[in-house]
Design an enzyme around this catalytic site. Structure first.
Site, PDB file in Angstrom:
ATOM      1  N   ASP A 135      85.963  -9.504  61.841  1.00 16.64           N
ATOM      2  CA  ASP A 135      87.291  -9.786  61.258  1.00 16.64           C
ATOM      3  C   ASP A 135      87.949 -10.993  61.908  1.00 16.64           C
ATOM      4  O   ASP A 135      89.189 -11.095  61.920  1.00 16.64           O
ATOM      5  CB  ASP A 135      88.237  -8.584  61.412  1.00 16.64           C
ATOM      6  CG  ASP A 135      87.749  -7.368  60.644  1.00 16.64           C
ATOM      7  OD1 ASP A 135      86.942  -7.536  59.728  1.00 16.64           O
ATOM      8  OD2 ASP A 135      88.184  -6.244  60.976  1.00 16.64           O
ATOM      9  N   ILE A 159      82.260  -0.468  51.865  1.00 19.57           N
ATOM     10  CA  ILE A 159      80.818  -0.298  51.856  1.00 19.57           C
ATOM     11  C   ILE A 159      80.461   1.176  52.061  1.00 19.57           C
ATOM     12  O   ILE A 159      80.967   1.833  52.968  1.00 19.57           O
ATOM     13  CB  ILE A 159      80.148  -1.162  52.947  1.00 19.57           C
ATOM     14  CG1 ILE A 159      80.324  -2.638  52.615  1.00 19.57           C
ATOM     15  CG2 ILE A 159      78.665  -0.833  53.066  1.00 19.57           C
ATOM     16  CD1 ILE A 159      79.629  -3.085  51.335  1.00 19.57           C
ATOM     17  N   CYS A 192      81.452   8.454  39.064  1.00 20.35           N
ATOM     18  CA  CYS A 192      82.517   8.987  39.929  1.00 20.35           C
ATOM     19  C   CYS A 192      83.662   7.980  40.089  1.00 20.35           C
ATOM     20  O   CYS A 192      83.440   6.806  40.367  1.00 20.35           O
ATOM     21  CB  CYS A 192      81.941   9.333  41.297  1.00 20.35           C
ATOM     22  SG  CYS A 192      83.174   9.973  42.456  1.00 20.35           S
ATOM     23  N   CYS A 199      94.152   7.587  44.746  1.00 22.78           N
ATOM     24  CA  CYS A 199      94.995   6.627  45.470  1.00 22.78           C
ATOM     25  C   CYS A 199      96.470   6.934  45.222  1.00 22.78           C
ATOM     26  O   CYS A 199      96.916   6.946  44.064  1.00 22.78           O
ATOM     27  CB  CYS A 199      94.670   5.204  45.021  1.00 22.78           C
ATOM     28  SG  CYS A 199      95.692   3.948  45.852  1.00 22.78           S
ATOM     29  N   SER A 217      97.653   0.944  53.202  1.00 20.19           N
ATOM     30  CA  SER A 217      97.137   0.292  54.407  1.00 20.19           C
ATOM     31  C   SER A 217      97.751  -1.092  54.567  1.00 20.19           C
ATOM     32  O   SER A 217      98.167  -1.477  55.661  1.00 20.19           O
ATOM     33  CB  SER A 217      95.610   0.189  54.346  1.00 20.19           C
ATOM     34  OG  SER A 217      95.018   1.447  54.552  1.00 20.19           O
ATOM     35  N   CYS A 242      95.776   4.301  55.523  1.00 17.11           N
ATOM     36  CA  CYS A 242      95.596   5.400  54.576  1.00 17.11           C
ATOM     37  C   CYS A 242      94.103   5.597  54.375  1.00 17.11           C
ATOM     38  O   CYS A 242      93.363   4.631  54.199  1.00 17.11           O
ATOM     39  CB  CYS A 242      96.272   5.056  53.249  1.00 17.11           C
ATOM     40  SG  CYS A 242      96.035   6.280  51.943  1.00 17.11           S
ATOM     41  N   ASP A 243      93.659   6.841  54.379  1.00 17.20           N
ATOM     42  CA  ASP A 243      92.230   7.146  54.228  1.00 17.20           C
ATOM     43  C   ASP A 243      91.922   7.901  52.945  1.00 17.20           C
ATOM     44  O   ASP A 243      90.799   8.376  52.756  1.00 17.20           O
ATOM     45  CB  ASP A 243      91.750   7.992  55.418  1.00 17.20           C
ATOM     46  CG  ASP A 243      91.787   7.243  56.738  1.00 17.20           C
ATOM     47  OD1 ASP A 243      91.502   6.038  56.735  1.00 17.20           O
ATOM     48  OD2 ASP A 243      92.102   7.871  57.760  1.00 17.20           O
TER      49      ASP A 243
END
Length: 373
Positions: A135, A159, A192, A199, A217, A242-243
């Site tokens: 990053d 990913i 899916c 979200c 996020s 946020c996950d």
């Protein structure tokens, strides 16, 4: 030089350095340039001007390090033990912090290990041009990871690997030697769309396309301004990241817990009470967040995010008093504190309104009158 033998050695060395998987690819990302430009033209990068500043360099690794012909893409798992996903999100008085940020900042750790990998390769080949990135430069790390066989880009744009899901960091080592490349990963998301429908702010506007301006996020980490009111209720108790899109992904059932203790939950987040975190002064914040990725958002943004979470928490006079105690520090913070206090008081008014309606209905029934009387 037997480059296939060298590539095999590199993958062994990488695991010895704490990486769970390594892949190798070339530097040709031309097929992603139009897609990147369209994303930027749509303004989906929000206030992250640095995303657009470097133009198409992000898709051209050899411009970052002239002479580069291969990219070694590496994965390091970060899912901590006792992740407490559901219990943390379902307790509105606790702060939810993205699982990647519960421990130490990964940037330096992953970069140092990539540097060590480069040094081992250099010792083997005697002369090597290399540079590690985590990053830290404009580079399309996810397309590179997919091309190197580390996984495919899911509909949430992260990913995914069928053996471990998506709970991992990525890093790249650019090199100038003709290593054999690995087979790219194939997309296995199928029909899916769990990540898209789950979200909280509908930030995944199309398959693989995220509008950062709507993403929690982005709002809690990258954005330092006034968070639009339309997103505040949906943020719930999420104060840093946020996950949700990862939590619902079926592939994450196979994720392994990290062996890297630096990524374990730090003690101050064992029971992260919102009010307690809100009372940290700047000195306490900086001390407790030493070595944490959270430190970079600063104390004001920390309080801003917590203000919204406190507004969404169940009514408490203690919360109102805590919010009032931070008034006057800045106009930006006051904007969110005032909103939070309004949300707290609105719960009282709503509760009283329901009580009044209920009492009125009882009187009507007792008198034997029609219910619409």
């Amino acid at each position: 030089m037997n480059y296939q033998e060298l590539a095999d050695k590199i993958k062994v060395w990488a695991k010895e350095l704490g990486f769970q998987k390594v892949g190798i690819c070339d530097v040709d990302l031309k097929e992603h340039e139009a897609e990147l430009q369209k994303w930027l033209d749509s303004g989906y990068h929000g206030s992250m001007d640095w995303m657009a500043r470097h133009g198409m360099m992000r898709a051209r690794p050899d411009e970052l390090l002239p002479g580069t012909i291969r990219v070694i893409s590496a994965r390091m798992d970060y899912l901590p033990p006792e992740a407490q996903f559901a219990s943390n999100l379902s307790n509105p008085n606790h702060a939810y912090i993205s699982r990647y940020a519960l421990g130490r900042d990964y940037h330096k750790l992953v970069r140092n290990q990539l540097k060590k990998l480069g040094q081992r390769i250099e010792a083997e080949v005697e002369q090597l041009g290399y540079r590690p990135f985590v990053d830290s430069a404009p580079i399309l790390e996810r397309p590179l990871a997919q091309k190197a066989g580390l996984g495919w880009s899911g509909k949430h744009s992260l990913i995914l690997d069928k053996e471990c899901g998506s709970w991992f960091f990525l890093g790249e080592l650019l090199v100038d030697i003709p290593l054999p490349v690995d087979k790219p990963s194939e997309n296995q998301c199928g029909a899916c769309k769990a990540c898209m429908t789950s979200c909280p702010t509908a930030a995944i506007v199309d398959e693989g396309i995220v509008d950062a301006r709507r993403c929690i996020s982005y709002l809690t980490i990258e954005f330092d301004g006034v968070i639009p009111e339309e997103f505040r209720k949906a943020m719930g108790n999420r104060i840093y990241g946020c996950d949700d899109c990862q939590l619902v992904c079926p592939w994450n059932r196979f994720a392994d817990v990290t062996q890297q203790e630096d990524f374990y939950r730090r003690s101050c987040f064992q029971t992260p009470e919102l009010v307690e975190l809100f009372h940290w002064d700047e000195t306490t914040f900086l001390k407790n967040m030493e070595g944490s990725p959270i430190r970079r958002i600063g104390h004001q943004q920390w309080l801003r995010n917590l203000s919204i979470a406190l507004g969404n928490a169940p009514f408490s006079q203690q919360i109102i008093e805590s919010l009032k105690s931070r008034k006057g520090l800045s106009e930006l913070l006051d904007e969110h504190i005032d909103w939070a206090i309004e949300q707290q008081l609105a719960q009282v008014h709503e509760k009283n309104g329901i009580k009044i309606k209920h009492e009125r209905l009882i009187r009507i029934v007792q008198k034997g009158l029609p219910r619409d009387a």
